[in-house]
Design an enzyme around this catalytic site. Sequence first.
Site, PDB file in Angstrom:
ATOM      1  N   ARG A 152      -0.867   0.793  -2.903  1.00  0.00           N
ATOM      2  CA  ARG A 152      -1.379  -0.028  -1.808  1.00  0.00           C
ATOM      3  C   ARG A 152      -1.379  -1.485  -2.245  1.00  0.00           C
ATOM      4  O   ARG A 152      -1.631  -1.786  -3.419  1.00  0.00           O
ATOM      5  CB  ARG A 152      -2.831   0.363  -1.462  1.00  0.00           C
ATOM      6  CG  ARG A 152      -2.944   1.574  -0.558  1.00  0.00           C
ATOM      7  CD  ARG A 152      -2.431   1.290   0.859  1.00  0.00           C
ATOM      8  NE  ARG A 152      -2.507   2.465   1.691  1.00  0.00           N
ATOM      9  CZ  ARG A 152      -1.561   3.396   1.809  1.00  0.00           C
ATOM     10  NH1 ARG A 152      -0.424   3.281   1.136  1.00  0.00           N
ATOM     11  NH2 ARG A 152      -1.717   4.432   2.604  1.00  0.00           N
ATOM     12  N   HIS A 187       7.194  -0.886   2.850  1.00  0.00           N
ATOM     13  CA  HIS A 187       6.315   0.301   2.866  1.00  0.00           C
ATOM     14  C   HIS A 187       7.104   1.556   3.291  1.00  0.00           C
ATOM     15  O   HIS A 187       6.737   2.239   4.260  1.00  0.00           O
ATOM     16  CB  HIS A 187       5.109   0.072   3.787  1.00  0.00           C
ATOM     17  CG  HIS A 187       3.930   0.924   3.421  1.00  0.00           C
ATOM     18  ND1 HIS A 187       2.640   0.489   3.497  1.00  0.00           N
ATOM     19  CD2 HIS A 187       3.860   2.208   2.965  1.00  0.00           C
ATOM     20  CE1 HIS A 187       1.816   1.462   3.129  1.00  0.00           C
ATOM     21  NE2 HIS A 187       2.538   2.531   2.791  1.00  0.00           N
ATOM     22  N   GLU A 232       0.638  -6.694   5.403  1.00  0.00           N
ATOM     23  CA  GLU A 232       1.911  -6.142   5.881  1.00  0.00           C
ATOM     24  C   GLU A 232       1.981  -6.332   7.396  1.00  0.00           C
ATOM     25  O   GLU A 232       0.964  -6.116   8.063  1.00  0.00           O
ATOM     26  CB  GLU A 232       2.010  -4.656   5.532  1.00  0.00           C
ATOM     27  CG  GLU A 232       2.042  -4.416   4.037  1.00  0.00           C
ATOM     28  CD  GLU A 232       2.100  -2.931   3.662  1.00  0.00           C
ATOM     29  OE1 GLU A 232       2.341  -2.094   4.546  1.00  0.00           O
ATOM     30  OE2 GLU A 232       1.898  -2.622   2.475  1.00  0.00           O
TER      31      GLU A 232
HETATM   32  P1  NAD Z   1      -3.951  11.486  -5.488  1.00  0.00           P
HETATM   33  O1  NAD Z   1      -5.279  11.442  -4.815  1.00  0.00           O
HETATM   34  O2  NAD Z   1      -3.294  12.791  -5.686  1.00  0.00           O
HETATM   35  O3  NAD Z   1      -4.060  10.763  -6.922  1.00  0.00           O
HETATM   36  C1  NAD Z   1      -4.721   9.555  -7.108  1.00  0.00           C
HETATM   37  C2  NAD Z   1      -5.218   9.520  -8.550  1.00  0.00           C
HETATM   38  O4  NAD Z   1      -5.770   8.211  -8.806  1.00  0.00           O
HETATM   39  C3  NAD Z   1      -6.342  10.539  -8.839  1.00  0.00           C
HETATM   40  O5  NAD Z   1      -5.966  11.375  -9.913  1.00  0.00           O
HETATM   41  C4  NAD Z   1      -7.542   9.666  -9.207  1.00  0.00           C
HETATM   42  O6  NAD Z   1      -8.335  10.271 -10.225  1.00  0.00           O
HETATM   43  C5  NAD Z   1      -6.849   8.409  -9.711  1.00  0.00           C
HETATM   44  N1  NAD Z   1      -7.693   7.221  -9.730  1.00  0.00           N
HETATM   45  C6  NAD Z   1      -8.644   6.850  -8.820  1.00  0.00           C
HETATM   46  N2  NAD Z   1      -9.202   5.684  -9.210  1.00  0.00           N
HETATM   47  C7  NAD Z   1      -8.599   5.322 -10.385  1.00  0.00           C
HETATM   48  C8  NAD Z   1      -8.736   4.215 -11.263  1.00  0.00           C
HETATM   49  N3  NAD Z   1      -9.641   3.239 -11.042  1.00  0.00           N
HETATM   50  N4  NAD Z   1      -7.935   4.155 -12.375  1.00  0.00           N
HETATM   51  C9  NAD Z   1      -7.032   5.128 -12.612  1.00  0.00           C
HETATM   52  N5  NAD Z   1      -6.876   6.216 -11.831  1.00  0.00           N
HETATM   53  C10 NAD Z   1      -7.651   6.294 -10.721  1.00  0.00           C
HETATM   54  O7  NAD Z   1      -3.029  10.485  -4.661  1.00  0.00           O
HETATM   55  P2  NAD Z   1      -1.422  10.486  -4.564  1.00  0.00           P
HETATM   56  O8  NAD Z   1      -1.001  11.485  -3.554  1.00  0.00           O
HETATM   57  O9  NAD Z   1      -0.844  10.514  -5.925  1.00  0.00           O
HETATM   58  O10 NAD Z   1      -1.220   9.033  -3.901  1.00  0.00           O
HETATM   59  C11 NAD Z   1      -1.635   7.842  -4.555  1.00  0.00           C
HETATM   60  C12 NAD Z   1      -1.619   6.693  -3.563  1.00  0.00           C
HETATM   61  O11 NAD Z   1      -0.268   6.418  -3.177  1.00  0.00           O
HETATM   62  C13 NAD Z   1      -2.316   7.010  -2.235  1.00  0.00           C
HETATM   63  O12 NAD Z   1      -3.692   6.735  -2.300  1.00  0.00           O
HETATM   64  C14 NAD Z   1      -1.611   6.112  -1.240  1.00  0.00           C
HETATM   65  O13 NAD Z   1      -2.357   4.916  -1.077  1.00  0.00           O
HETATM   66  C15 NAD Z   1      -0.280   5.784  -1.903  1.00  0.00           C
HETATM   67  N6  NAD Z   1       0.890   6.279  -1.146  1.00  0.00           N
HETATM   68  C16 NAD Z   1       1.831   5.379  -0.738  1.00  0.00           C
HETATM   69  C17 NAD Z   1       2.974   5.814  -0.060  1.00  0.00           C
HETATM   70  C18 NAD Z   1       4.056   4.840   0.347  1.00  0.00           C
HETATM   71  O14 NAD Z   1       4.837   5.127   1.253  1.00  0.00           O
HETATM   72  N7  NAD Z   1       4.165   3.691  -0.285  1.00  0.00           N
HETATM   73  C19 NAD Z   1       3.127   7.173   0.223  1.00  0.00           C
HETATM   74  C20 NAD Z   1       2.161   8.075  -0.219  1.00  0.00           C
HETATM   75  C21 NAD Z   1       1.042   7.609  -0.895  1.00  0.00           C
END
Ligand code: NAD
Length: 316
Positions: free
Chosen positions: A235, A283, A264
């Site tokens: 994000r 994105h 965005e």
């Molecule tokens: P997820 O919930 O499976 O994993 C997120 C991880 O981040 C968790 O393991 C959590 O423990 C960890 N985390 C939380 N706070 C933290 C911190 N301060 N330091 C280190 N680790 C921390 O999520 P995911 O499915 O892997 O997705 C991650 C992010 O990717 C989503 O939240 C979303 O915003 C983004 N995303 C973007 C797109 C895109 O098109 N660009 C698509 C899908 C997801």
Amino acid sequence: MKILITELIWKEGIEELINNGFQVDYEENLWRNREELLSKIKNYDGLIVRNQTNVDLELMTAGTQLKVIGRLGVGLDNIDTTSAKKMGLPVVYAKNANATSVAEYVMMAMLSVSRPLHLADYDVRKGNWDRKTYTGWELGGKTLGLIGLGEISHRVAKRAISFGMKVIGYDPFIADYDHILSETGVQIKESLADLLAESDFISLHVPLTPSTKYLISESELQSMKVSSYIINTSRGGIINEFELAAALDNGAIAGAFLDVLETEPILPSNKLLTCPNAVITPHIAGLTEESQIRTSLLVAKEVAKVMRNQPSLCVI
Ligand code: NAD
């Protein structure tokens, strides 16, 4: 029952809802018109959004008949989930539906700097046959640092390890027995500083929360290798863009791949637009044909389940 969709959705999801007997109003740009959305929402039993519609307390309160909110994606930062919980309003998200697409985007980012085929092709078309400049280097043996070790990182790690990369990770909420450590061979780092100092590539996979806001700022950028690249598909707002532009300008790091930005679409005044070593995409990391069909079908099916009072594993 009536469902309002305020952002882009693939047709498979709409067909699924209609085939299940729902009346669907699809207004792809309604998220841009807050007043209209606020006045219409009272007529609907379900609301399906992507990442642009601001689903806050005001909107949920105006939606007096709402029984469910569907989110066509994973990040929930545009939904006030705390208020939704208090109101007993379930939020369905597209659990894991686009993780593979994001993981492949990360691999593509790394491969595009290690083997710049597009530059070689451009040069050949200019009439050259230069066999020295565009040879590149291998990903094998390089270190990838993953910040956040959830679903997307798991898929990135498996792919990077199969390329012979060393993969290290930082996630304070992960334990030794978690699948990403036990099944992929990712080596955990106790501190973010250690991960930043060791990595050739750093890829962010954390949600945007108060604790991840500007997680990567000037001091973190300064502690990275000057030859390193940072990839943000998580994000906007997790990296301080102003300080990143400065780091790219003064050579503190080699480059950045940014799929997400704090504002965005990108503002014309964004300094990153002047950095030739920043690759910026609109994105789209999670948007592939497969993931869109998967996401729209999953959200449609799970929203339908919730509206029929059936259990769903995709409710937060
Ligand atoms: P997820 O919930 O499976 O994993 C997120 C991880 O981040 C968790 O393991 C959590 O423990 C960890 N985390 C939380 N706070 C933290 C911190 N301060 N330091 C280190 N680790 C921390 O999520 P995911 O499915 O892997 O997705 C991650 C992010 O990717 C989503 O939240 C979303 O915003 C983004 N995303 C973007 C797109 C895109 O098109 N660009 C698509 C899908 C997801």
